[in-house]
Design a protein around this motif. Structure first.
Motif, PDB file in Angstrom:
ATOM      1  N   ASP A   1      43.957  42.971  29.760  1.00 34.13           N
ATOM      2  CA  ASP A   1      43.759  43.044  31.205  1.00 34.13           C
ATOM      3  C   ASP A   1      45.063  42.939  31.982  1.00 34.13           C
ATOM      4  N   SER A   2      46.201  42.862  31.278  1.00 34.98           N
ATOM      5  CA  SER A   2      47.499  42.809  31.948  1.00 34.98           C
ATOM      6  C   SER A   2      48.572  43.345  31.028  1.00 34.98           C
TER       7      SER A   2
ATOM      8  N   PRO B   1      42.996  46.082  34.178  1.00 37.72           N
ATOM      9  CA  PRO B   1      42.053  45.013  34.518  1.00 37.72           C
ATOM     10  C   PRO B   1      40.639  45.505  34.805  1.00 37.72           C
TER      11      PRO B   1
ATOM     12  N   GLU C   1      51.427  41.927  30.620  1.00 37.10           N
ATOM     13  CA  GLU C   1      52.008  40.775  29.931  1.00 37.10           C
ATOM     14  C   GLU C   1      51.248  40.457  28.649  1.00 37.10           C
TER      15      GLU C   1
ATOM     16  N   SER D   1      49.613  53.000  36.200  1.00 40.13           N
ATOM     17  CA  SER D   1      48.892  52.146  37.143  1.00 40.13           C
ATOM     18  C   SER D   1      49.146  52.599  38.576  1.00 40.13           C
TER      19      SER D   1
ATOM     20  N   THR E   1      51.636  48.955  42.205  1.00 41.30           N
ATOM     21  CA  THR E   1      51.774  47.982  41.108  1.00 41.30           C
ATOM     22  C   THR E   1      53.017  48.240  40.264  1.00 41.30           C
TER      23      THR E   1
ATOM     24  N   VAL F   1      54.728  45.717  37.366  1.00 39.62           N
ATOM     25  CA  VAL F   1      54.530  46.129  35.972  1.00 39.62           C
ATOM     26  C   VAL F   1      55.883  46.343  35.292  1.00 39.62           C
TER      27      VAL F   1
END
Length: 379
Positions: A77-78, A54, A80, A95, A99, A103
């Motif tokens: 940015d993700s 992100p 997903e 990450s 997180t 994730v």
């Protein structure tokens, strides 16, 4: 981890579509991701095919490391969004520690091969949940990135132990004397709530090595540690960092072996950043990083001369240039690829990652409460 230099070699070479054997996505493109990107470039047939982070500056850093053609690598940015685009065979999770659980929640629903940076998670509950899901997958390798196992001198050292060179292993001492934690994006690594605490964030490597070397399970942990020197004059939103910067930790194992970790993160000038000593009933074995010196000292009668054997374990120069873990990320990657292609086992499982987190959590609790902590208390 060895202090990175300011100038980083750009090693990536773009390949044509016909040459690609495995397409990797990178989740989290901060400092550790750069090492993985450079390491992937050393193996023909591998391609960084997607980036997810992100923070735009981190994406730009990854593109710089990738070099020519990086503008063609899609960024998201993700995780997903990255998964929604498809086209991947494997994902490396770099990450921030806190997180990982979320994730991995998305990644474990896929058949992708997953290499997750340590620690697996910041809490035992999250690590257990991930381990259970990873073990239930029908397809896709899940591997926890415990790079220290794959430093060539350390691998040689462990091979000697498992071959019985020291006899029955009774004691292990690990020393890491190094520089303070580096700055990370958003300064996330300055607080226990994000890292799990130094004994989880940093020392899970060493707790994993302990288990791997003694081939037994931990039963009790005692840690004496504190935040004594580093980061005491830093403020983030009015808060002073609370991460331990030095400690002694003793771990007792169910086979009677004992292991000790001596951590000091204000020992910037140390000649050897890591030293490991293992003592059995027949001999002592030592190894140093970065020297690569391995020393074997068998027991001898008091009136007999010592019979010390010295050996230097070399490391591939390309692997050294690619990262800050003494060539370990390259050796780990090759083993991961073997597992993903059915040529070898998963050498560091999610269950291994859970065990390392549990020892780290027990050590943090021990340091805070000034008492020995049984592993069953945290598991």
């Amino acid at each position: 981890m060895h202090r990175p230099s300011d100038a980083r070699p750009v090693l990536h070479v773009q390949q044509s579509g016909d040459d690609i054997d495995m397409r990797f996505g990178i989740v989290g493109t901060g400092l550790m991701a750069q090492e993985h990107i450079r390491t992937l470039a050393l193996v023909p047939g591998l391609q960084v095919a997607a980036l997810a982070d992100p923070v735009p500056d981190s994406i730009a850093w990854a593109r710089h490391t990738l070099g020519a053609g990086s503008e063609d690598v899609p960024a998201f940015d993700s995780v997903e969004a990255m998964l929604g685009a498809g086209g991947l065979d494997a994902v490396i999770v770099c990450s921030p520690n806190h997180t990982h659980h979320d994730v991995l929640d998305s990644l474990l629903a896929t058949d992708l091969h997953i290499l997750c940076e340590k620690p697996l998670c910041t809490t035992v509950a999250d690590a257990r949940a991930v381990a259970e899901r990873a073990e239930a997958r029908a397809r896709g390798v899940f591997w926890v990135a415990m790079e220290y196992r794959f430093m060539p001198p350390v691998r040689s050292f462990i091979d000697d132990l498992h071959d019985g060179r020291v006899g029955t292993l009774r004691r292990v001492a690990l020393h890491e004397h190094r520089f303070p934690f580096l700055r990370k994006v958003g300064d996330w690594n300055r607080f226990n709530r994000n890292t799990g605490g130094t004994m989880v964030e940093k020392c899970c490597h060493f707790f994993d090595l302990m288990r791997h070397m003694v081939r037994a399970e931990p039963v009790r942990v005692f840690c004496s540690g504190a935040a004594d020197v580093n980061h005491r004059d830093e403020l983030y939103g009015g808060e002073v960092p609370d991460i331990i910067d030095n400690s002694y930790t003793i771990v007792e194992f169910d086979n009677g072996a004992r292991a000790m970790l001596d951590l000091c993160m204000f020992a910037d000038g140390a000649e050897e950043q890591e030293r490991i000593t293992a003592i059995g009933d027949a001999a002592m074995l030592e190894v140093g990083i970065p020297s690569g010196a391995k020393i074997f000292s068998p027991r001898v009668p008091l009136d007999a001369p010592k019979r010390i054997e010295r050996e230097h374990v070399p490391v591939d120069a390309r692997a050294l240039a690619a990262g800050n873990h003494h060539g370990a990320s390259y050796g780990q990657l090759l083993a991961f690829l073997d597992a993903a292609n059915g040529r070898g086992p998963v050498q560091v499982t999610a269950r291994d990652g859970l065990s390392a987190v549990a020892i780290g959590v027990a050590a943090e609790r021990s340091a805070a409460e000034h008492r020995a902590v049984a592993i069953e208390e945290v598991l």
